[in-house]
Design an enzyme around this catalytic site. Sequence first.
Site, short mmCIF file in Angstrom:
data_model
loop_
_atom_site.label_atom_id
_atom_site.label_comp_id
_atom_site.label_asym_id
_atom_site.label_seq_id
_atom_site.Cartn_x
_atom_site.Cartn_y
_atom_site.Cartn_z
N GLU A 1 -4.75 -6.99 14.72
CA GLU A 1 -4.25 -5.66 14.35
C GLU A 1 -5.41 -4.66 14.44
OE1 GLU A 1 -2.42 -4.40 10.37
OE2 GLU A 1 -0.63 -4.89 11.51
N GLY B 1 -4.90 -2.08 5.02
CA GLY B 1 -4.11 -3.21 4.53
C GLY B 1 -4.79 -4.55 4.80
N ARG B 2 -5.27 -4.75 6.01
CA ARG B 2 -5.86 -6.05 6.37
C ARG B 2 -7.27 -6.23 5.81
NH1 ARG B 2 -4.73 -2.69 10.43
NH2 ARG B 2 -6.36 -1.93 11.82
N LYS C 1 0.84 -1.20 0.00
CA LYS C 1 0.00 0.00 0.00
C LYS C 1 0.88 1.25 0.00
CE LYS C 1 -3.58 2.22 2.75
NZ LYS C 1 -4.49 2.12 3.88
N LYS D 1 9.51 -1.08 14.58
CA LYS D 1 10.10 -0.73 13.27
C LYS D 1 11.16 0.35 13.44
CE LYS D 1 6.05 -1.00 10.28
NZ LYS D 1 5.23 -0.19 9.38
N HIS E 1 -5.03 -33.49 17.64
CA HIS E 1 -3.92 -34.30 18.16
C HIS E 1 -2.81 -33.41 18.69
CE1 HIS E 1 -5.62 -38.09 16.79
NE2 HIS E 1 -6.16 -37.34 15.84
N GLU F 1 10.43 -4.77 4.54
CA GLU F 1 10.50 -6.18 4.11
C GLU F 1 10.19 -6.30 2.62
OE1 GLU F 1 8.88 -5.01 6.70
OE2 GLU F 1 9.14 -6.29 8.46
O1 F6P Z 1 2.19 -4.31 9.92
C1 F6P Z 1 1.82 -3.00 9.67
C2 F6P Z 1 1.29 -2.81 8.28
O2 F6P Z 1 1.12 -1.45 8.10
C3 F6P Z 1 -0.01 -3.56 8.02
O3 F6P Z 1 -1.14 -2.93 8.49
C4 F6P Z 1 0.04 -3.69 6.55
O4 F6P Z 1 -0.88 -4.65 6.11
C5 F6P Z 1 1.48 -4.08 6.35
O5 F6P Z 1 2.17 -3.30 7.29
C6 F6P Z 1 2.02 -3.88 4.97
O6 F6P Z 1 2.01 -2.53 4.56
P1 F6P Z 1 2.20 -2.11 3.06
O7 F6P Z 1 1.08 -2.70 2.27
O8 F6P Z 1 2.17 -0.62 3.04
O9 F6P Z 1 3.53 -2.63 2.59
#
Ligand code: F6P
Length: 543
Positions: A355, A269-270, A208, A506, A386, A214
């Site tokens: 979240e 995002g979620r 987003k 972060k 199990h 990452e």
């Molecule tokens: O973990 C925090 C967060 O902002 C989530 O809410 C989001 O889904 C994720 O990081 C990834 O963010 P982006 O889509 O901006 O890379």
Amino acid sequence: MNQPLPTTLPAWQALQQHAAVIGRKHLRQLFADDPRRGETFALADVELYLDYSKQRVDADTLRLLRELALACHLPERTAAMFRGERINRTEDRAVLHVALRAPRGERIEVDGHDVVAEVHAVLDRMAAFAERVRSGEWRGHSGKPIRNVISIGIGGSDLGPVMAYEALRDYSRRDMTFRFVSNVDGTDFVEATRDLDAAETLFIVCSKTFTTLETLTNAHAARQWCIAALGNEQAVAKHFVAVSTNAAEVEKFGIDTAQMFGFWDWVGGRYSMDSAIGLSTMLAVGPDHFREMLAGFHAMDEHFRHAPYERNLPVLMGLLAIWNNNFLDAATVAVLPYEQYLKRFPAYLQQLTMESNGKRVTLDGTAVDYATGPIYWGEPGTNGQHSFYQLIHQGTRLVPCDFIGFAQTLNPLGEQHDLLMANLIAQGEALAFGKTTEEVRAAGTDAALAPHRTFPGNRPSSTILARRLTPRVLGSLIALYEHSVFVQGVIWNIDSFDQWGVELGKQLAKTTIAELTAADEPKLAHDSSTNTLIRRYRQLRDG
Ligand code: F6P
């Protein structure tokens, strides 16, 4: 709107008093008192059947919970969400994932601007692109068709797509490979690409913000891998597309914005797996199945918006979650899909629920004096049986369970599906009714062993049953949980749409990265544990 803490409301206090009464009743008694309970404490709508008769509630509980919902302005808050008001207060944003699945022609406005037309414009571009890739018309740099799709993202830009791909695998192109890279641990990327031919591989970089460490790190690794294999920077154009709200960063990375699929700041995002973030899902199952999934989401949206609370699936689920969490003191929820294709559903729900509702202050910043979001976790049945079910049956903690199952399997194999579903049904029965010491003794168990073989029962569960796992049913199931999360957030009066809690770690990591990578022994000013860990890591790494 600022409102008093829910604990000060008469409806909350009435529920507390009522909990003391219900607390003394065993599910055995509730069922004995009402022989038709299993039929009446159930709801069927939007292709889902919800049996909540094994929750520790009676008609009064449900009435009081509905009163609480009204006292917390659930109808007004729901209407505000659907109207596109900026209900995500701390980020000053509208919350309109419902617009992502609104049918063409419907109008939903943000700041006086219709967003549904934009949603469909992106969906149409996604569909055209998906068709080109799926048909082989889209060629890689060296002229080969695309056989492998790797979606790079994390959190909401990963968990939804992974879950949906796994859930809809039966509907997916079996001659294509779909993989997902999320972790900044290089192993994730290396393992995902080691057996793939770059000439046939398409990367979808999903972010987003397009600034997430990452995702950007993995996207750069992918770029290098692709260029190294194909020998030319120009290859990027044919092997990378982006999904983002941030065109400037996408361009900076080197992806032409003509190959970017957009979405909007009013999609959390979620809550984004049904936006362009679901491009990998569409590539896997095709545009028609993707649209069926959207129709399932929309059917649940309509149901949530219009069904009376007595017959409203997400309202009921949300209120039962409140009951278990705040009045029966259950700190956790186990999500137990008896469907192998839903193996990533618990992981997806963890972000959606935790979240969203892992918050400690109300919308106006007041500290809460009640428990908010419970811990969600789970595994597909029967594997969990199990493993951790022992604790659910005989441990000292109350773990409400959501069982999810389907009447028809997509993979008939002898009687295995009946076996699977027999287990689902039996688990709910065992949790609710247990086995008394008298029953254990009557079955011939000796006195010393009887306590160990006694099951107290009275452990609440809901069962969600559908005919078959289709794209449509998947959409409805996800929307059911989305809206249930919203209902809980409204009762707790928290912002279910921000996630400030992920920021501190972060930020600290940025300082730590510099210290781990410094050429000379860095001057450390953390606490003694953090300092020692950094030194020890550097020694072990370099020694
Ligand atoms: O973990 C925090 C967060 O902002 C989530 O809410 C989001 O889904 C994720 O990081 C990834 O963010 P982006 O889509 O901006 O890379």
